[in-house]
Design a protein around this motif. Structure first.
Motif, PDB file in Angstrom:
ATOM      1  N   PRO A 232       0.836  -1.216   0.000  1.00 24.31           N
ATOM      2  CA  PRO A 232       0.000   0.000   0.000  1.00 24.31           C
ATOM      3  C   PRO A 232       0.871   1.267   0.000  1.00 24.31           C
ATOM      4  O   PRO A 232       1.982   1.277   0.516  1.00 24.31           O
ATOM      5  N   VAL A 233       0.363   2.290  -0.599  1.00 23.44           N
ATOM      6  CA  VAL A 233       1.056   3.587  -0.644  1.00 23.44           C
ATOM      7  C   VAL A 233       0.243   4.591   0.186  1.00 23.44           C
ATOM      8  O   VAL A 233      -0.985   4.670   0.052  1.00 23.44           O
ATOM      9  N   THR A 234       0.928   5.304   1.038  1.00 30.46           N
ATOM     10  CA  THR A 234       0.265   6.290   1.896  1.00 30.46           C
ATOM     11  C   THR A 234       0.478   7.693   1.330  1.00 30.46           C
ATOM     12  O   THR A 234       1.604   8.107   1.044  1.00 30.46           O
ATOM     13  N   TYR A 235      -0.615   8.404   1.178  1.00 25.38           N
ATOM     14  CA  TYR A 235      -0.561   9.801   0.749  1.00 25.38           C
ATOM     15  C   TYR A 235      -0.989  10.674   1.930  1.00 25.38           C
ATOM     16  O   TYR A 235      -2.054  10.456   2.514  1.00 25.38           O
ATOM     17  N   GLN A 236      -0.162  11.629   2.257  1.00 24.20           N
ATOM     18  CA  GLN A 236      -0.465  12.517   3.383  1.00 24.20           C
ATOM     19  C   GLN A 236      -0.743  13.918   2.864  1.00 24.20           C
ATOM     20  O   GLN A 236       0.042  14.478   2.104  1.00 24.20           O
ATOM     21  N   CYS A 237      -1.852  14.473   3.291  1.00 26.66           N
ATOM     22  CA  CYS A 237      -2.211  15.848   2.923  1.00 26.66           C
ATOM     23  C   CYS A 237      -1.625  16.797   3.950  1.00 26.66           C
ATOM     24  O   CYS A 237      -1.742  16.593   5.173  1.00 26.66           O
ATOM     25  N   ASN A 238      -0.970  17.857   3.478  1.00 27.31           N
ATOM     26  CA  ASN A 238      -0.350  18.851   4.352  1.00 27.31           C
ATOM     27  C   ASN A 238      -0.952  20.214   4.073  1.00 27.31           C
ATOM     28  O   ASN A 238      -1.127  20.610   2.916  1.00 27.31           O
ATOM     29  N   ALA A 239      -1.290  20.913   5.124  1.00 27.76           N
ATOM     30  CA  ALA A 239      -1.836  22.284   5.013  1.00 27.76           C
ATOM     31  C   ALA A 239      -0.929  23.223   5.803  1.00 27.76           C
ATOM     32  O   ALA A 239      -0.652  22.987   6.975  1.00 27.76           O
ATOM     33  N   THR A 240      -0.505  24.310   5.185  1.00 25.74           N
ATOM     34  CA  THR A 240       0.454  25.224   5.809  1.00 25.74           C
ATOM     35  C   THR A 240       0.022  26.683   5.581  1.00 25.74           C
ATOM     36  O   THR A 240      -0.419  27.037   4.475  1.00 25.74           O
ATOM     37  N   ASN A 241       0.138  27.470   6.625  1.00 33.32           N
ATOM     38  CA  ASN A 241       0.029  28.911   6.463  1.00 33.32           C
ATOM     39  C   ASN A 241       1.051  29.607   7.366  1.00 33.32           C
ATOM     40  O   ASN A 241       1.917  28.947   7.939  1.00 33.32           O
ATOM     41  N   ASP A 242       0.968  30.922   7.494  1.00 34.02           N
ATOM     42  CA  ASP A 242       1.987  31.665   8.254  1.00 34.02           C
ATOM     43  C   ASP A 242       1.948  31.374   9.739  1.00 34.02           C
ATOM     44  O   ASP A 242       2.877  31.721  10.472  1.00 34.02           O
ATOM     45  N   VAL A 243       0.859  30.784  10.226  1.00 30.50           N
ATOM     46  CA  VAL A 243       0.732  30.507  11.657  1.00 30.50           C
ATOM     47  C   VAL A 243       1.336  29.166  12.014  1.00 30.50           C
ATOM     48  O   VAL A 243       2.094  29.036  12.981  1.00 30.50           O
ATOM     49  N   ASP A 244       1.004  28.132  11.231  1.00 32.03           N
ATOM     50  CA  ASP A 244       1.471  26.775  11.555  1.00 32.03           C
ATOM     51  C   ASP A 244       1.167  25.883  10.368  1.00 32.03           C
ATOM     52  O   ASP A 244       0.711  26.316   9.329  1.00 32.03           O
ATOM     53  N   SER A 245       1.419  24.583  10.565  1.00 31.15           N
ATOM     54  CA  SER A 245       1.108  23.604   9.520  1.00 31.15           C
ATOM     55  C   SER A 245       0.574  22.332  10.176  1.00 31.15           C
ATOM     56  O   SER A 245       0.656  22.163  11.382  1.00 31.15           O
TER      57      SER A 245
END
Length: 245
Positions: A232-245
């Motif tokens: 299996p392949v794992t895909y991770q979604c990342n969200a980032t802005n100026d405050v944190d991620s």
């Protein structure tokens, strides 16, 4: 004001100077700001349109070059004017002090703070002579605020916008679940998050490089043709802005 009496053939002349350190100069009777009226008590002058920058202006009368000993000094009163406050930015959970300056004569104090949308003010607001402080700011506190002040010349107001930044938060949904796909099949994964500023969405893959050759655009990961990959392949979604991620 009145220059009196004028019981001689020569009428008085109105003179002006911007401050006590400058010489007097004659005001021409054709000056559009000047009107005059003669009476038995003397000559009455009306000078209109004085601005706040002309505060301290002095007027006097002269006859045959003889200047009256005591000039009239003008005090220009004006309603409060606030400095431009603009946007005030703070990270959620932090404190912020909004400083301002009020220009007014006579001096004025800030008398009220309101939210432009009519909502209740946040708890814990503290006033000082030239500032208003917010404590433990929450995103619900964001919005436009109005400071109001008044004096005997009128009233004035200044507005500022409280901008509350906060770290990304993912929108959970079906697009975040485990999905099986047949070899050679296609599939898309969607990922959405909220935050202020708006977060940037990216994906990472384990293992790397991605054996399926997925592509991403605007928070959507697309596998056009699944490879024959036993693990299996794992895909991770990342969200980032100026405050944190």
């Amino acid at each position: 004001f009145t220059c009196s009496p004028f019981n001689i053939a020569t009428l008085p002349v109105l003179q002006i100077r911007p401050d006590s350190g400058s010489p007097f100069e004659n005001i021409e009777e054709s000056d559009p700001r000047l009107s005059l009226e003669n009476s038995g008590d003397g000559r009455t002058y009306t000078y209109t349109g004085l601005l706040r920058g002309e505060d301290g202006t002095q007027f006097t009368c002269s006859v045959n070059g003889i200047v009256a000993p005591t000039p009239v000094t003008i005090t220009v009163n004006f309603p409060p004017t606030f400095t431009d406050l603009g946007d005030q930015t703070v990270v959620e959970g932090m404190n912020i002090e909004v400083t301002f300056t009020v220009d007014a004569r006579p001096a004025a104090a800030v008398v009220s703070l309101t939210r432009t949308d009519g909502a209740a003010l946040p708890d814990g607001i503290m006033f000082d002579a030239d500032s208003v402080s917010f404590v433990n700011v929450q995103r619900a506190d964001a919005g436009e605020y109005t400071l109001t002040s008044d004096n005997t010349a009128g009233d004035g107001s200044g507005t500022f916008t409280l901008v509350v930044q906060y770290a990304p938060e993912f929108d959970e949904g079906p697009g975040m679940m485990d999905i099986a796909v047949m070899v050679g099949g296609s599939i898309t994964f969607s990922c959405a998050a909220t935050g202020n500023p708006d977060p940037t969405i990216s994906f990472s893959t384990m293992p790397s490089p991605d054996p399926h050759g997925a592509t991403e655009s605007d928070g959507v990961l697309t596998i056009a043709r699944a490879a024959d990959e036993p693990e299996p392949v794992t895909y991770q979604c990342n969200a980032t802005n100026d405050v944190d991620s």
